[in-house]
Design an enzyme around this catalytic site. Structure first.
Site, short mmCIF file in Angstrom:
data_model
loop_
_atom_site.label_atom_id
_atom_site.label_comp_id
_atom_site.label_asym_id
_atom_site.label_seq_id
_atom_site.Cartn_x
_atom_site.Cartn_y
_atom_site.Cartn_z
N THR B 317 -4.46 10.18 -4.93
CA THR B 317 -4.15 10.78 -6.24
C THR B 317 -3.56 9.70 -7.15
OG1 THR B 317 -3.64 12.86 -5.16
CG2 THR B 317 -2.91 12.62 -7.43
N TRP B 320 -6.23 7.32 -8.29
CA TRP B 320 -7.10 7.92 -9.31
C TRP B 320 -6.62 7.55 -10.71
CZ3 TRP B 320 -6.26 11.28 -13.37
CH2 TRP B 320 -7.40 11.88 -13.93
N HIS B 321 -5.29 7.40 -10.87
CA HIS B 321 -4.74 7.13 -12.20
C HIS B 321 -5.03 5.74 -12.71
CE1 HIS B 321 -2.58 10.79 -11.24
NE2 HIS B 321 -2.38 10.94 -12.53
N GLY B 322 -5.42 4.84 -11.82
CA GLY B 322 -5.73 3.50 -12.29
C GLY B 322 -5.82 2.54 -11.13
#
Lengths: 381, 468
Positions: B317, B320-322
């Site tokens: 997770t 996923w943000h970067g």
């Protein structure tokens, strides 16, 4: 009731959107924004290439933003809300009690050093005496009124240090102390980044002796209020009109010498005038250009009725424009050069120092600290 | 294009809504498809084809899965694997290649060349949406979408394409075929959109200016108060930015007749980290729960395996943000906190009063934001030191500056991020004249005008020395 409110809400939304859409489309478009002092963007050309490299999209968004209906009014709404929320600085311009100042942040010491070295080099290559005046900006003179948590260069110290670093052959004219002592007088515009004519006069009066002249006393002068509705650059940056409009004064020396002709070389052609003062600018937002026209022109030559031949070269920024008129009392010809508009390749042709009796370099502190054109002087042989 | 731009607000939106409303029912999805592609191509004229191709492959994969015999396990699985791998490969190539190549070069001393591909807008969102379709189809949870226009409209419709919410296909299956707008949905949509606009333009952008300044400072000289104010400002910035954007998307969805899932529910009022993630970016955490955590075995395979599953899920997770180590650490940080809550402290959370629990959770989230927002792990460590007062400065002139210039907006954000407004609304709603209803049109007008004022000012850049 509930239903009516819902309908009204939807209507308010769409009417507001369409109101701005329609007016943005139909209102006349301007090429130049007087309030902001800049050219507004044009609608981009639609082509495969401009879409592919996204210049069309970016251009269209800039265009919409530049020509948006009621743009400046919306901007002042924003400023006033920001002020309500305690924000005291807008686009780098700080609100003080009764004036704007623009604190000088991010001083690049290497650039100052480089400018000083260029001046030393310049003075070494000429036999003509060189004088350097770095005028503080209002953020320097009113530094004590700026809360300490705002970054603001210590102009007094830096200007002093520059004076020490200049070679012995250069005479530093430092007006900081006298301006600081006169801080309660009207020496800087409230809404513009320049000094007032009186501020320039005080600096002239205190330093001209070092160039070998007796200053004209203030009692020998007449003051003419040429305009009293001046909102200058600092207003343009903020569009906040809560401070009193500025007054532009012209200070005339009673029975003194005067200019005979003014020639302005624009880079392409030459404009001639009989006066150093250009009244038509008083009708525009750029009112400071009343003094010796716009500062962006490369060369201005002033011939006076001073009886002996005495030639001065002034290398300058816009601060010189309301200062130079006082020098008419001491010189028969004054040539002003703006290095920002003179390219490296032209510089040797344009400047021949031996034609002059004295050379004055006059910049405001911020320009001297940030300008990258002063270094061109080191090329002058 | 983004919602919070003058071009979108005054040109794209009225045009698209106008065309959409006058189009016959059968053509509405086609209008959504075309306008969605224009919206996307406005910001990403080259990579729009990547999106079209990936959506097309998922459409075909879906058709084959559906047409295969129920017992033809291999063919169905092959299609699913192709679809999932293609989506993950897109993410891998565009989002993570620099990170992976850089990491390999660092560890093994190799010199693989980094292609430095730009990150196509919204790729993290549309690949996840697309995957939800093929996976759910494989599981038999949804029916196949035979109409390619409807399927492409689902992927490309403009409200959610750039920044979510991540609308899984099952949530919208019925609405794609049959939906109505109506007065209630329309007025809800308008209110949600304007509310989101205000959150983004008025709150997030303004409070973000403080973080922008603090972020650029030298962390080893930061005072304790400045460090806390800075990261609190960021916490508000990201919340109002992201939830504002989700509100705008949900509102636009309603104007088009869709009900998108909610994405935020007062996350800063959470009483535990587990609770926080039920309230923050809900569609993302649900996605990871449904398509990763539960398939991994969830909590059904013993303590050790549950902890492992949680850690993997949350690290991914984060990733996923970067593409950076900070994001993995940020995710793992929450994974560990959630494991601790699940197995150790969870029982006691009910015992402590709500207010301290909320404060504690908020502080833990703030530490998380430091990991999230600083550029390197060393920067994070330096920032933590400043927050703990290890720089030896409690407050300095910068703190005073922050308080004077940003104090009020911080308070407004603090109030706005809690359910106080909702509560106050209920209170006023009980009065004889319901002010919340009567005031609505005025509030809408006010927020719109102020937002326009701030949007216009974004482009306000007077050039001082040009004519002087």
């Amino acid at each position: 009731m509930d239903k009516i409110i819902k309908i009204i809400s939807i209507a308010v939304f769409f009417i507001t959107v369409l109101f701005f859409t329609v007016l943005t489309v139909i209102l006349p478009k301007f090429e130049f924004s007087e309030a902001e002092n800049r050219t507004l963007s044009q609608f981009p050309e639609l082509s495969f290439k401009s879409v592919y490299d996204e210049s069309f999209m970016n251009g269209a968004e800039t265009y919409v933003s530049d020509h948006f209906a009621f743009r400046t009014s919306l901007f002042s709404v924003k400023i006033n809300v920001d002020r309500l929320f305690g924000k005291n600085i807008v686009n780098g311009v700080l609100f003080l009690e009764d004036r704007f100042v623009m604190p000088v942040t991010d001083i690049d010491e290497n650039n100052i050093e480089r400018n000083v070295l260029s001046l030393n080099e310049f003075a070494k290559n000429t036999s003509v005496p060189v004088y350097v005046m770095i005028a503080p900006t209002s953020a320097g003179v009113y530094a004590s009124e700026i809360p300490s948590y705002y970054a603001n260069a210590d102009q007094r110290t830096i200007i002093e240090n520059i004076s020490y670093e200049l070679d012995n052959g250069i005479i530093a004219l430092n007006p900081f102390s006298i301006l600081s002592a006169s801080r309660d007088e009207y020496i800087y515009y409230r809404n513009d980044h320049h000094w007032t004519t009186y501020g320039a006069f005080i600096a002239y009066n205190a330093t001209i002796k070092l160039m070998g002249y007796n200053p004209v006393p203030f009692s020998n002068c007449d003051i003419e209020h040429v305009n009293s509705s001046f909102y200058g650059t600092l207003y343009s940056k903020t569009l906040y009109d809560g401070f009193r409009a500025d007054v532009i004064d012209n200070i005339h020396v009673k029975g003194g010498y005067s200019e005979e002709s003014v020639e302005i070389y624009t880079g392409t052609d030459t404009m001639k005038s009989e006066s150093m003062f250009f009244s038509h600018f008083l009708d525009l937002s750029d009112k400071y250009s009343y003094f010796l026209n716009r500062a962006l022109y490369p060369e201005v030559t002033i011939k006076t009725n001073y009886p002996e031949e005495n030639n001065l070269l002034v290398i300058k920024d816009s601060y010189a424009h309301c200062f130079v008129p006082f020098l008419v009392q001491h010189f028969s010809k004054i040539t002003m050069l703006d290095l920002r508009s003179i390219s490296v390749s032209q510089i040797e042709d344009i400047i021949n120092t031996e034609e002059f009796d004295q050379i004055l370099v006059l910049y405001n502190f911020e320009n001297f600290a940030t300008d990258i054109n002063i270094r061109k002087l080191s090329l002058v042989k | 294009m983004v919602f919070s731009s003058l071009t979108f607000f005054c040109f794209y939106l009225p045009t698209v809504l106008g065309v959409y409303y006058i189009s016959p029912r059968k053509l509405k999805n086609f209008v959504l498809l075309v306008t969605g592609l224009i919206f996307y191509a406005w910001g990403e004229p080259r990579y729009v084809f990547v999106m079209i191709a990936s959506a097309f492959i998922d459409y075909i994969a879906g058709r084959i899965i559906a047409s295969s015999d129920e017992n033809d396990f291999r063919r169905r699985t092959a299609c699913l694997v192709i679809s999932v791998c293609m989506n993950l490969a897109l993410l891998g190539v565009f989002k993570y290649s620099s990170f992976i190549i850089g990491g390999i070069n660092e560890i093994f001393g190799t010199v693989f060349i980094d292609p430095k591909l730009p990150l196509p807008i919204g790729i993290s969102f549309y690949t996840f949406q697309s995957m939800s379709y093929t996976i759910d189809l494989y599981r038999g949870k949804i029916k196949v979408q035979k109409n390619i226009v409807d399927f492409m409209a689902y992927i490309t419709m403009f409200p959610q394409i750039v920044a979510g919410p991540i609308v899984t296909y099952d949530k919208i299956e019925g609405q794609l075929k049959d939906r109505s707008i109506g007065l209630d949905r329309m007025s809800d949509g308008v209110c949600r959109f304007v509310n989101g606009l205000g959150k983004k333009v008025l709150l997030a952008n303004n409070v973000g200016l403080l973080w922008e300044e603090v972020k650029a400072m030298n962390y080893s000289e930061l005072s304790l108060v400045t460090a806390w104010l800075g990261i609190i400002a960021f916490a508000f910035q990201i919340y109002f930015d992201f939830s504002g954007y989700s509100d705008m998307a949900i509102g636009l969805g309603k104007m088009l007749g869709f009900d998108f899932p909610e994405n935020f529910n007062y996350p800063y009022e959470a009483i535990s980290i587990t609770d926080f993630w039920r309230r923050w970016h809900i569609t993302l955490s649900s996605w990871f729960r449904d398509y990763l955590y539960i398939p991994l075995g969830g909590n059904r395979k013993g303590t050790a395996r549950t902890a492992f599953n949680l850690l993997v899920t949350w690290s991914l997770t984060g990733l996923w943000h970067g593409a950076s180590l900070n994001f993995i650490l940020w995710g793992a940080y929450f994974g560990i906190l959630i494991i601790i809550e699940k197995f150790i402290t969870g029982k006691y959370i009910a015992l402590i009063p709500k207010f301290p629990a909320k404060i504690l959770t908020f502080v833990l989230v703030l530490f998380g934001w430091v990991l999230f927002e600083t550029n390197t792990v060393m920067d994070s460590v330096d920032y933590f030191k400043a927050m703990l007062g290890l720089n030896g400065i409690i407050a300095d002139s910068t703190s005073l500056y922050a308080v004077v210039n940003y104090g009020i907006i911080l308070v407004v954000c603090a109030v706005g991020s809690t359910s106080f407004v909702k509560w106050a609304g209920k209170f006023f709603g009980k009065l004889k004249i319901d002010f919340t209803v009567v005031a609505k049109p005025f509030i809408i007008l006010g927020i719109m005008l102020l937002s326009l004022a701030y949007l216009v000012s974004d482009g306000y850049n007077p050039f001082l020395y040009f004519r002087f």
